[in-house]
Enzyme design. Structure first.
Site, PDB file in Angstrom:
ATOM      1  N   GLU A 114       0.803  -1.354   0.021  1.00  0.00           N
ATOM      2  CA  GLU A 114      -0.063   0.093   0.021  1.00  0.00           C
ATOM      3  C   GLU A 114       0.926   1.352   0.134  1.00  0.00           C
ATOM      4  O   GLU A 114       1.730   1.385   0.760  1.00  0.00           O
ATOM      5  CB  GLU A 114      -0.806   0.186   1.273  1.00  0.00           C
ATOM      6  CG  GLU A 114      -1.766   1.034   1.407  1.00  0.00           C
ATOM      7  CD  GLU A 114      -2.766   1.020   2.705  1.00  0.00           C
ATOM      8  OE1 GLU A 114      -2.081  -0.067   3.677  1.00  0.00           O
ATOM      9  OE2 GLU A 114      -3.694   1.557   2.815  1.00  0.00           O
ATOM     10  N   LYS A 163      -9.113   2.403  -2.854  1.00  0.00           N
ATOM     11  CA  LYS A 163      -9.374   1.772  -1.578  1.00  0.00           C
ATOM     12  C   LYS A 163     -10.889   2.200  -1.117  1.00  0.00           C
ATOM     13  O   LYS A 163     -11.079   3.290  -0.906  1.00  0.00           O
ATOM     14  CB  LYS A 163      -8.381   2.126  -0.430  1.00  0.00           C
ATOM     15  CG  LYS A 163      -8.435   1.300   0.868  1.00  0.00           C
ATOM     16  CD  LYS A 163      -7.436   1.685   1.782  1.00  0.00           C
ATOM     17  CE  LYS A 163      -7.193   1.059   3.084  1.00  0.00           C
ATOM     18  NZ  LYS A 163      -6.060   1.500   4.015  1.00  0.00           N
ATOM     19  N   CYS A 169      -5.540  -3.302   1.869  1.00  0.00           N
ATOM     20  CA  CYS A 169      -5.420  -3.646   3.357  1.00  0.00           C
ATOM     21  C   CYS A 169      -6.677  -3.731   4.202  1.00  0.00           C
ATOM     22  O   CYS A 169      -7.197  -4.892   4.050  1.00  0.00           O
ATOM     23  CB  CYS A 169      -4.583  -2.100   4.031  1.00  0.00           C
ATOM     24  SG  CYS A 169      -3.525  -2.683   5.611  1.00  0.00           S
TER      25      CYS A 169
END
Lengths: 580, 580
Positions: free
Chosen positions: B41, B108, B144
């Site tokens: 990330e 994300k 994540c």
């Protein structure tokens, strides 16, 4: 309808104290003939409560305090901010208290999570608009950021909920010029939604923030009806008479571009008690409120008042009686001493002159002179002997090294240690005297002049330090507490022979322009150079700002007075190779 | 299909360095025969970039670095984390790089905004799922927190996007036991969605966080296929062969309770180049990957490694060559010295013994003995003379006062000043030695033993300090670097005659239980008493913890190794009257 805005000063975490404060001001509002009183955002627990909100028992305590307020304030309808726990979620809430109970609640929809705000860390956003119906009138209730948002709960309350008044509970932190920003936005909001806007803001200092009050009322044409004073508690009482529709209900109107039906509307019907009945009713207890429109302060006066309130509240709310600070004969410590005296009274301020071999007679005299003019307690502790003992102890390791910044820092740290010793021995809070320009470029000694509990000028650029000093002197008595020679002398840390700040730093007017561009506006080196500043100077200053994050991370808290302060307003990594 | 997970160690803000690192590891992945390589990330800018993301020129620089990576890695498909600026919003993004260009992006969806995370401060959440189609296979891409969420982008990629593999780019900070938590969640996610889960985590220290790597691969039955090592860079290469559907496309399956069609799915079609073709093809360059399942470390070994990596990276990434620290003969400074040596090598560690009238010969000997066993540079600077000069200078004010904590703090601050003088003169980073138990209750001197750039044991409770010391000694040589007498002696600050920590504090096993309950689990006094602890002791400790927030606010950063550390993980107001 008479509405009271209770611009109070709660203390974070003091649930009992805040409940008592709210009960007392609700009583005053009732005595003033108000039908409804509004308190600031999260008034029950103080703002911002930060991670206290993560504790279940804290939330339970808030609920308990709220119920206590409800029970003790049954003769008036109150809007009270509190953290609302419901269905496993926590909201930034407002309670409608009436008849001794919680008649309804509202959960803040727009949660700020930028700058100094972390509300999304703590709260779930609400998804319903609340409108209180009382005495045939309808009032929308929202919280702080909600009122800043276009086509938000204000418009929904007006268009869908038929509210003619919107009351906003707020804790809006101060920075220079924030008052004008608020008035522009809220005036537009009132006019666009066609409602009275009653905005109650809290007041007081809380760590790095100061809340300035200045609660506001606008009419449905967007005209300012009332403005409370800044930096002091006040009960702002207004009579608002929304126009009535044919069915007797007030009517808001809609900005045509708005889709205001984002959220369902809850109508909370409350019965207003005898006192606080609408102004259209007759009766001797209800007289039209003498609405006040407090004047706005000048920039210098405003900032000066902000700093005084921040110091006063940090000292009082943390239980200190007295403060202590170093006084050098320079302008930063002179101004800090003035603020301390104006905040606390001269009897509670202790200043310590700690001269070294590098202190000139001019600065030593000015330090004493300032102390005398202010009437504070003055101490003198020369550091020469202690300094000698350090040099001697370090001589085996430093013998081959030329003296430099290390030796300067030793002196500053001796002074820090002496002030902390006085603090520890007598329970005095240490005030630090560094300004924003120094803090930005790290022109300060960590654990030295940076040692202390509260950094009064942390967000005040050096150029503003001068303006504030002249402002304070203009208040007198006579020519004011700060000697002319202190203002006129070239600034110096006096940690080496013939030192001036400008040996190391650009002229302060240049430095402050770079800081304003780089720190406050997040501009790049390219953009700053394009303002007409010299590239090498800009690069050097930006490098100093970036390279001193580690010092700032260990700096004392200090009050924010600009749109972007060091502290939780600006969160940069220490480990950071980015330059530009 | 052969996939490489590049468990690299980027540096925050080092856009050029990170781009070069990514290019180098993409090259290695290609050499290992991988068709696709995934990076952590925000690998382009390092994690967390904090307020750097608010700078437009920083975002432009990230974009430029990404394009550089794309151009230099055209022979492999790469998934690279970067801050994605699009349509006025900023996302926590992943780029699909193929054929020298950006073939697609993912934003994300699930942004953590709790504990140490502030992602909602910086990023807009994404609202589309991305699936990469290459060589007839489909891979979902997420970032994540996305993988931690039930019925999230993983399930959507599988059910709606027909992905048989989900790759998750991550920077997941370490705390004790985090590895087990991850494996439990990701195994379930893989099994429920019926996909291979390829989880790449970064590694390295960044201010208060340490990332432990330990990248993972699970098969569609939720079985662990591969585990990379902790605390070190590694290229984890796996061959994954998702089952094929009749139409030749891989198939994920759906947990029946999931409504996985939350988001639209973007299919990014890329052509895999010659190298990195699927394992089903023949050819000499592609051999089955030797998949490794690294063993898990014991708790003590894991924490010790975490501390070493944090120190190593803080020193290296901030450009320091050497460190300096006080050594007292106590266990905290002994353990800190061990960690510094294991992180940096003994030649880069300087330890300073600074005895006073209260230092026993036992501790003085132990300090020297530890230094000798470790082979570090040892200095001795007695503080007696300097201490005397302070007492003399303060005598006019302190004469009538009994000596106490003030005099103790003066000694600690002299030591802080001496260490800082060595730091300033020689450019050494000061390591502080205080542990979490002391930090919690404020059993430390601000600007004294708290003075320094990095607090190695800041999140290590005293009871764990003992366990780590025994662990380190067990590694040798012989009986290890820490003398038995250091471990056995009753802990003492040695700032007054016959002082021990337990004059002021409860026994450390009790204290650490209270801290664990109050700080880590946010329990109330009532709840802690219910654990079987004495109420007066609990109230006293809780009062000390609350009352020392001001010290912690000025503490050096230190590495988080528990689920809740002091620092940005726990944000309490200083001004706070709440007790309980």
């Amino acid at each position: 309808m008479r509405i009271a805005l209770a611009q109070i000063n709660p203390t974070v975490g003091d649930l009992k104290g805040n409940a008592a404060l709210i009960i007392e001001w609700a009583r005053r509002a009732r005595e003033a003939g108000a039908a409804l009183v509004a308190f600031p955002e999260l008034a029950i627990c103080g703002y911002p409560p930060e991670d206290l909100v993560l504790k279940d028992h804290f939330l339970a305590g808030c609920r308990q305090a709220l119920l206590q307020v409800a029970g003790a304030s049954s003769e008036i309808v109150s809007l009270v901010g509190f953290p609302l726990q419901q269905g496993g979620a926590v909201y930034n809430g407002a309670a409608v208290l009436a008849g001794g109970a919680v008649a309804g609640t509202y959960a803040k929809i727009n949660l700020p999570n930028y700058a100094v705000f972390d509300e999304k860390r703590y709260f779930t956003p609400g998804d319903r608009v609340a409108v209180v119906e009382m005495n045939g009138a309808r009032l929308g209730v929202n919280i702080c950021e909600d009122l800043w948002c276009e086509c938000g709960p204000t418009e929904t309350a007006a268009m869908v909920g038929s509210a003619g008044i919107v009351v906003s509970l707020s804790m809006s932190p101060y920075h220079v010029g924030k008052g004008r920003e608020r008035e522009a936005v809220f005036s537009r909001r009132a006019a666009e939604a066609g409602v009275f806007v009653c905005y109650v803001n809290g007041v007081g200092g809380q760590d790095e923030l100061v809340f300035d009050g200045q609660s506001l009322v606008f009419d449905p044409e967007g005209r300012l009806v009332a403005r409370a004073r800044q930096f002091t508690e006040e009960l702002l009482v207004v009579d608002v008479e929304p126009k009535c529709r044919a069915d007797g209900m007030e009517a808001g109107r809609a900005p045509t571009r708005c889709n205001a039906s984002h959220w369902p509307v809850d109508i909370v019907v409350v019965e207003a008690s005898g006192v606080g009945s609408p102004v259209t009713s007759s009766g001797p207890t209800v007289a039209p409120a003498a609405v006040s429109v407090a004047e706005c302060l000048t920039t210098e006066a405003e900032v000066y008042e902000a700093l005084c309130l921040a110091v006063k509240d940090y000292v009082a709310k943390n239980g200190f009686k007295q403060v202590v600070m170093g006084i050098s004969g320079g302008i930063d410590s002179a101004l800090t001493a003035c603020i301390a005296v104006d905040a606390l009274g001269e009897g509670r301020v202790n200043v310590v002159s700690m001269p070294s071999r590098y202190s000139s007679s001019g600065t030593k005299d000015d330090a004493r002179e300032t102390a005398e003019r202010l009437g504070v307690n003055y101490y003198e502790i020369p550091i020469e002997k202690i300094y000698g003992s350090y040099l001697e102890s370090l001589a085996p390791y430093f013998a081959k090294e030329p003296p430099g910044v290390t030796e300067q820092n030793i002196q500053a740290r001796i002074r820090g240690n002496l002030l902390m010793a006085l603090s520890n021995k007598f329970g005095w809070l240490v005030l630090t005297t560094g300004n924003k320009s120094e803090t930005a470029v790290g022109y300060a000694t960590l654990y030295g002049d940076m040692a202390g509990g509260f950094a009064v000028l942390k967000d005040v650029p050096k150029t503003l330090v001068y303006r504030l000093s002249c402002y304070r002197n203009s208040l007198g008595p006579q020519s004011g507490p700060i000697p002319e020679s202190t203002i006129d002398r070239a600034p110096s840390a006096e940690l080496a022979a013939n030192q001036t700040d400008q040996d190391t730093l650009p002229p302060y007017d240049i430095l402050d322009r770079i800081i304003e561009a780089y720190v406050v506006r997040d501009e790049s080196v390219e953009e700053i150079v394009a303002l007409g500043l010299e590239r090498p100077e800009v690069e050097r200053v930006v490098g100093m700002i970036d390279g001193n994050e580690y010092k700032r991370r260990q700096a004392a808290p200090g009050v924010r007075i600009t749109p972007k302060a060091f502290g939780k307003d600006r969160r940069l990594p220490i480990t950071n190779r980015y330059r530009g």
